[in-house]
Scaffold this motif. Structure first.
Motif, PDB file in Angstrom:
ATOM      1  N   ALA A   1     -21.818   8.219   8.584  1.00  0.00           N
ATOM      2  CA  ALA A   1     -20.989   9.309   9.098  1.00  0.00           C
ATOM      3  C   ALA A   1     -20.006   8.780  10.140  1.00  0.00           C
ATOM      4  O   ALA A   1     -18.844   9.195  10.170  1.00  0.00           O
ATOM      5  CB  ALA A   1     -21.869  10.407   9.686  1.00  0.00           C
ATOM      6  N   LEU A   2     -20.469   7.846  10.984  1.00  0.00           N
ATOM      7  CA  LEU A   2     -19.552   7.251  11.972  1.00  0.00           C
ATOM      8  C   LEU A   2     -18.398   6.544  11.268  1.00  0.00           C
ATOM      9  O   LEU A   2     -17.224   6.724  11.615  1.00  0.00           O
ATOM     10  CB  LEU A   2     -20.300   6.245  12.849  1.00  0.00           C
TER      11      LEU A   2
ATOM     12  N   GLY B   1     -14.306   7.383  11.337  1.00  0.00           N
ATOM     13  CA  GLY B   1     -13.300   6.344  11.563  1.00  0.00           C
ATOM     14  C   GLY B   1     -12.272   6.336  10.446  1.00  0.00           C
ATOM     15  O   GLY B   1     -11.065   6.230  10.677  1.00  0.00           O
ATOM     16  N   ALA B   2     -12.745   6.481   9.194  1.00  0.00           N
ATOM     17  CA  ALA B   2     -11.838   6.497   8.048  1.00  0.00           C
ATOM     18  C   ALA B   2     -10.880   7.680   8.140  1.00  0.00           C
ATOM     19  O   ALA B   2      -9.680   7.549   7.883  1.00  0.00           O
ATOM     20  CB  ALA B   2     -12.637   6.559   6.750  1.00  0.00           C
TER      21      ALA B   2
ATOM     22  N   GLY C   1      -5.499   9.791   9.185  1.00  0.00           N
ATOM     23  CA  GLY C   1      -4.621  10.666   9.955  1.00  0.00           C
ATOM     24  C   GLY C   1      -3.530   9.891  10.665  1.00  0.00           C
ATOM     25  O   GLY C   1      -2.371  10.304  10.685  1.00  0.00           O
ATOM     26  N   ALA C   2      -3.893   8.741  11.233  1.00  0.00           N
ATOM     27  CA  ALA C   2      -2.918   8.000  12.032  1.00  0.00           C
ATOM     28  C   ALA C   2      -1.900   7.278  11.151  1.00  0.00           C
ATOM     29  O   ALA C   2      -0.729   7.192  11.509  1.00  0.00           O
ATOM     30  CB  ALA C   2      -3.646   6.997  12.925  1.00  0.00           C
ATOM     31  N   THR C   3      -2.358   6.750  10.015  1.00  0.00           N
ATOM     32  CA  THR C   3      -1.478   5.886   9.236  1.00  0.00           C
ATOM     33  C   THR C   3      -1.004   6.516   7.929  1.00  0.00           C
ATOM     34  O   THR C   3      -0.025   6.051   7.363  1.00  0.00           O
ATOM     35  CB  THR C   3      -2.192   4.564   8.880  1.00  0.00           C
TER      36      THR C   3
ATOM     37  N   LEU D   1     -11.359   1.980  14.899  1.00  0.00           N
ATOM     38  CA  LEU D   1     -11.867   0.606  14.870  1.00  0.00           C
ATOM     39  C   LEU D   1     -13.269   0.555  15.463  1.00  0.00           C
ATOM     40  O   LEU D   1     -14.194  -0.057  14.887  1.00  0.00           O
ATOM     41  CB  LEU D   1     -10.912  -0.300  15.648  1.00  0.00           C
ATOM     42  N   ALA D   2     -13.466   1.238  16.607  1.00  0.00           N
ATOM     43  CA  ALA D   2     -14.776   1.237  17.253  1.00  0.00           C
ATOM     44  C   ALA D   2     -15.827   1.880  16.351  1.00  0.00           C
ATOM     45  O   ALA D   2     -16.940   1.362  16.180  1.00  0.00           O
ATOM     46  CB  ALA D   2     -14.692   1.972  18.589  1.00  0.00           C
ATOM     47  N   LEU D   3     -15.456   3.025  15.729  1.00  0.00           N
ATOM     48  CA  LEU D   3     -16.427   3.731  14.877  1.00  0.00           C
ATOM     49  C   LEU D   3     -16.772   2.892  13.648  1.00  0.00           C
ATOM     50  O   LEU D   3     -17.932   2.826  13.229  1.00  0.00           O
ATOM     51  CB  LEU D   3     -15.855   5.088  14.447  1.00  0.00           C
ATOM     52  N   THR D   4     -15.742   2.238  13.064  1.00  0.00           N
ATOM     53  CA  THR D   4     -15.999   1.421  11.879  1.00  0.00           C
ATOM     54  C   THR D   4     -16.892   0.239  12.221  1.00  0.00           C
ATOM     55  O   THR D   4     -17.828  -0.084  11.481  1.00  0.00           O
ATOM     56  CB  THR D   4     -14.660   0.914  11.305  1.00  0.00           C
ATOM     57  N   LEU D   5     -16.606  -0.394  13.378  1.00  0.00           N
ATOM     58  CA  LEU D   5     -17.434  -1.530  13.789  1.00  0.00           C
ATOM     59  C   LEU D   5     -18.876  -1.096  14.008  1.00  0.00           C
ATOM     60  O   LEU D   5     -19.818  -1.800  13.630  1.00  0.00           O
ATOM     61  CB  LEU D   5     -16.877  -2.143  15.076  1.00  0.00           C
TER      62      LEU D   5
END
Lengths: 515, 106
Positions: free
Chosen positions: A189-190, A194-195, A200-202, A233-237
């Motif tokens: 879920a984290l 992140g995805a 949304g950003a890109t 990035l933090a959530l994906t990591l």
């Protein structure tokens, strides 16, 4: 047609899984199987662990051979490969991982074929689950889009949850499955949030598009905001940190590894970790491979380096205090994730060399750890399992071959020459030196010394201790399938240790194409 | 897309963030496994909401919508496996509290 050839490893594993399900459903239960199965359900395939295990390992080895075949033909010459991009990227990077993952899966299937009948958990769904889970792992390693990343990750994980909980009557196995399931879903879920933020950003879900959009941050005409990208990035990591079992996301690891049937433990240590590292490398180097994000001051390298130091230190220190060998190997897998993360952090300067060193390290680690769990399986039998150090006392006299094989894999895990583990560590630390990460290298070397203590301790028990009179000792089992898995792993450990050149060249070629 | 829609997007994303946080906190503080499963579902639905909202801005493709369908399908499969594990755990221990999962230690 080209596409079928390019996808042949993936297709072979997937169809193999379906075929095994059919074989399981329509096969007759063997007489032996009914009397052996202690569960409340007697399924048709029960008691056929050896046959199905052999089938599954043949399918997986065929998958590995097909990956080599596509490698030789050259994925860039095959038309149609572009049709499945970016969802599945068929390049040398994914082919290298496909080979390693199929190899890890084949070890699991062989070990399962011996272990499950011996321990009366001869439930034949184990083998299709191994194949489907490996299928997910390959898809994960091939994915170049957040969507296929998610689907591959979940396909792999759902199979593993079931593999851990296979022994339904055991409170420990069910608890292990529950813990892994809860933390695994949380981590997924984290990653997903992140995805969503990245999308949304890109406006992209493919990693290349994300990478290009991220690169525009800070330019005057950029529409991409920096905060959501950093949060993503933090959530994906964090999400992928759970899957590679890096400290501080490691809490589930020892419990899940200990409670699971040992072949499933080997699968988690070898296949799941390798696939997670594959996608970690791809996400970091393609999605977040922009210069500022890859620099020490303003990007992810210090985070990865911190995870690496914590994983190596915590993994090794706590592993030394374990009394259960299986749990010790679980903490050792955390420490090995730390070493691989040193290689990931080293991608900041010498990107290709460092990526190649991680690939080679994962190949070596897969073979060594699968062999070590295989030797642990071989040392025990029903009612006399090898669990603690005491169980293994004096096993060298009762079963010299098993003790010798176990020692070889432990030496490889510890990183002694001339085993494969030595070169694996050497190349990772070499690339870290090239990237001027001297502190990481020193911490890694100190940790290797700590690690040698508990690996050698197993050998001391096997060769120099006598069992305490009256105490339970492990009785080695006899199984052709487990033995053949160990022989194969031992040949690879020695072969990669004495002649690392060929596979290292392949790792370098893979890194050049995929990084 | 006018300024009004931009504001609306922000509201949806904030709602998604709040839902996700509630789910994450719920997962971490509650000890009932079923509530933890529901918290995970809440987190996934927050992700769905974020994807659909963002897809309004990046309207030239349907990637966001497509992603949501995949999440819904995979979440269903995940719950099927999860509930089976919880059921198995309940049969063995008579409890659905994750604090009672303490047989493995070290």
């Amino acid at each position: 047609m080209d596409l079928v050839i390019a996808l042949s490893p993936l297709l072979a594993v997937g169809f193999g899984g379906l075929m095994l399900m059919l074989a399981e459903a329509f096969g007759k239960p063997s007489e032996e199987g009914i009397s052996k199965t202690t569960g409340d359900v007697v399924d048709a395939g029960a008691g056929r662990g050896a046959e199905l295990g052999l089938g599954a390992s043949v399918v997986l080895i065929a998958g590995a051979v097909m990956a080599v075949g596509v490698w030789i033909v050259g994925p860039e010459t095959l038309e149609g490969v572009a049709d499945v991009a970016p969802y599945l990227l068929i390049d040398r990077f994914s082919l290298f991982f496909t080979f390693v993952l199929c190899l890890g899966g084949a070890f699991t299937a062989l070990l399962g074929g011996g272990y499950l009948p011996e321990h009366r958990i001869d439930r034949s769904e184990f083998f299709p689950l191994v194949l489907f889970s490996t299928f997910g792992a390959i898809a994960l390693a091939m994915s170049g889009d957040l969507l296929s990343l998610f689907v591959g990750l979940e396909t792999m994980s759902l199979g593993v949850y079931c593999l851990i909980g296979l022994r339904r009557g055991s409170a420990r196995a069910t608890e292990a499955a529950l813990k892994y399931f809860l933390l695994g879903s949380f981590a997924a879920a984290l990653t997903l949030f992140g995805a969503a933020l990245l999308y949304g950003a890109t406006g992209h879900t493919d990693l290349v598009g994300i990478g290009e959009a991220v690169a525009t941050i800070g330019q005057p005409d950029s529409t991409v905001a920096a905060m959501p990208v950093l949060l993503a990035l933090a959530l994906t990591l964090a999400g992928l940190g759970f899957k590679v079992a890096a400290v501080p996301f490691h809490q589930w690891t020892p419990d899940a590894y200990e409670g699971a049937p040992t072949p499933a433990t080997a699968f988690m240590a070898a296949v799941v970790k390798t696939a997670a590292f594959a996608i970690l490398l791809r996400v970091l180097l393609v999605g977040f491979g922009e210069e500022r994000l890859m620099s020490w001051g303003t990007g992810w390298p210090p985070v990865i380096a911190t995870l690496a130091v914590l994983s190596m230190t915590v993994g090794n220190v706590v592993a030394g205090r374990q009394e259960s060998v299986k749990r010790m190997l679980a903490y050792s897998s955390i420490a090995h994730a730390g070493v691989a993360l040193v290689g990931v952090a080293a991608t900041i300067r010498s990107t290709e060399d460092a990526t190649a060193s991680v690939l080679f390290y994962l190949l070596v680690y897969t073979v060594s750890t699968a062999g070590a769990f295989g030797a642990l399986i071989l040392c025990g039998s029903r009612g006399a399992e090898a669990v603690s150090y005491e169980d293994l006392a004096g096993i060298a006299k009762r079963h010299p071959a098993a003790a010798l094989a176990f020692s070889l894999f432990l030496l490889s895990l510890a990183g002694f020459p001339p085993t494969a583990g030595f070169f694996g560590k050497l190349y990772v630390f070499q690339s870290a030196i090239d990237s001027e990460l001297y502190v990481l290298v020193i911490i890694g070397l100190v940790n290797s010394l700590i690690g040698a203590y508990y690996y050698v301790r197993v050998m001391v028990y096997m060769y120099m201790r006598e069992p305490v009179p009256g105490a339970p000792v492990a009785k080695p089992m006899s199984s052709g399938m487990v033995t053949s898995a160990i022989v194969l792993a031992a040949l690879l450990v020695l072969g990669l240790g004495i002649l690392p050149g060929v596979s290292l060249d392949m790792a370098i070629a893979a890194a050049a194409r995929g990084g | 897309m006018g300024a009004l829609l931009g504001n609306v997007l922000e509201h949806y994303v904030m709602l998604a963030g709040v839902l996700f946080t509630i789910g994450a906190v719920g997962f971490l503080v509650r000890r009932n496994v079923l509530v933890q499963l529901m918290s995970i579902e809440l987190m996934l639905n927050a992700v769905n909401l974020a994807f659909v909202a963002y897809n309004r801005v990046h309207g030239d493709d349907m990637n966001g919508h497509m992603f949501v369908f995949f999440i819904i399908a995979v979440a269903a499969a995940e719950v099927a496996v999860g509930l089976a594990i919880v059921l198995s755990f309940y049969r063995l221990t008579g409890s659905v509290h994750s604090d009672d999962a303490d047989a493995l230690k070290g």
